[in-house]
Design an enzyme around this catalytic site. Structure first.
Site, short mmCIF file in Angstrom:
data_model
loop_
_atom_site.label_atom_id
_atom_site.label_comp_id
_atom_site.label_asym_id
_atom_site.label_seq_id
_atom_site.Cartn_x
_atom_site.Cartn_y
_atom_site.Cartn_z
N CYS A 6 62.84 72.32 2.95
CA CYS A 6 62.02 71.56 3.89
C CYS A 6 62.87 70.89 4.97
O CYS A 6 64.07 70.68 4.78
CB CYS A 6 61.22 70.52 3.11
SG CYS A 6 59.75 70.03 4.00
N ASP A 120 55.48 64.37 -5.03
CA ASP A 120 56.69 63.79 -4.44
C ASP A 120 56.75 62.32 -4.87
O ASP A 120 55.74 61.73 -5.27
CB ASP A 120 56.57 63.88 -2.91
CG ASP A 120 57.90 63.74 -2.17
OD1 ASP A 120 58.91 63.40 -2.81
OD2 ASP A 120 57.90 63.96 -0.96
O1 LIG Z 1 61.22 65.22 5.53
C1 LIG Z 1 60.63 64.36 6.20
O2 LIG Z 1 61.23 63.70 7.07
C2 LIG Z 1 59.18 64.12 6.01
C3 LIG Z 1 58.53 63.20 6.82
C4 LIG Z 1 57.19 62.97 6.67
C5 LIG Z 1 56.47 63.63 5.71
C6 LIG Z 1 57.11 64.53 4.88
C7 LIG Z 1 58.45 64.79 5.01
N1 LIG Z 1 59.09 65.66 4.14
C8 LIG Z 1 58.37 66.21 3.06
C9 LIG Z 1 58.97 67.16 2.14
O3 LIG Z 1 58.33 68.10 1.71
C10 LIG Z 1 60.32 66.88 1.54
O4 LIG Z 1 60.92 68.08 1.24
C11 LIG Z 1 60.09 66.07 0.27
O5 LIG Z 1 59.62 64.80 0.61
C12 LIG Z 1 61.38 65.92 -0.53
O6 LIG Z 1 62.35 65.29 0.24
P1 LIG Z 1 63.76 64.93 -0.41
O7 LIG Z 1 63.54 63.85 -1.40
O8 LIG Z 1 64.61 64.49 0.74
O9 LIG Z 1 64.28 66.19 -1.02
#
Ligand SMILES: O=C(O)c1ccccc1NCC(=O)[C@H](O)[C@H](O)COP(=O)(O)O
Length: 194
Positions: A6, A120
């Site tokens: 992502c 999440d």
């Molecule tokens: O990634 C972002 O900045 C974001 C912003 C707003 C809504 C969703 C967002 N990301 C969503 C995702 O699917 C991420 O992969 C997920 O939250 C996991 O993130 P991480 O903990 O950094 O792997």
């Protein structure tokens, strides 16, 4: 195990993930995110991608028309909805979509149990914060329709495989800086997930 990488903001990072075996790529259409990219930039990346890769568009606090129009314009194949939306919103969507549960307690992971959904960790930023869920919340839970996200890294996913999730989703755990992926970590993450 399926994987989604992502917060893709460049074609180079997209192809590192695809070549390593990613099933899906995520594109963030939330202007307050450090991984936000314009429709034009997303379209330029997506139109060059090979077939059989899910192109996921992420949304926060927008209406269904915006989701439909954005997905159509950029060529996204799935919408990921990161906010509480009502039934009318979902009925108006013209694209396949998944709901995101921003879990704060064990009971939350049971929401929408008959649907494929992304679970999440709750964070103010809506996602991409690297915050982990309590793995114990999944003990005894049917996880085959859950895409797990939140603080995943190449080092911690092995221990999570036993729950039988549908897929793993990662953003910050494979980054050098916001929106820039670390190729070695992307490869290691996907390798360890399989
Ligand atoms: O990634 C972002 O900045 C974001 C912003 C707003 C809504 C969703 C967002 N990301 C969503 C995702 O699917 C991420 O992969 C997920 O939250 C996991 O993130 P991480 O903990 O950094 O792997």
């Amino acid at each position: 195990m399926r994987t989604k990488i992502c917060g893709i903001t460049s074609y180079e990072d997209a192809m590192v993930a695809v070549d390593a075996g990613a099933d899906a790529l995520g594109f963030v259409f939330y202007e307050k995110s450090p991984r936000f990219l314009t429709r034009e930039k997303a379209k330029n990346i997506i139109q060059k991608l090979p077939p059989f890769v899910e192109k996921v568009a992420l949304f926060v606090n927008v209406d269904a028309q915006t989701v439909n129009a954005t997905c159509k314009e950029v060529g996204a194949t799935l919408a990921q909805i990161h906010f509480e939306a009502d039934a009318a919103f979902y009925e108006a969507l013209k694209i396949p979509h998944i709901k995101v549960i921003r879990a704060q307690k064990k009971e939350d992971v049971l929401q929408y149990a008959d649907e494929y959904r992304l679970v999440d960790a709750y964070c103010e930023a809506y996602g991409g914060a690297g915050k982990q869920l309590n793995a114990e919340w999944f003990e005894g839970v049917e996880c085959s329709k859950i895409i797990l996200a939140g603080g995943l890294t190449p080092d911690n996913i092995q221990a999570l495989k036993k729950y039988g999730f549908y897929a793993f989703d990662v953003s910050s755990g494979v980054e050098i800086s916001y929106g820039k992926k670390d190729a070695a970590k992307v490869r290691e993450f996907i390798h360890n997930a399989h």
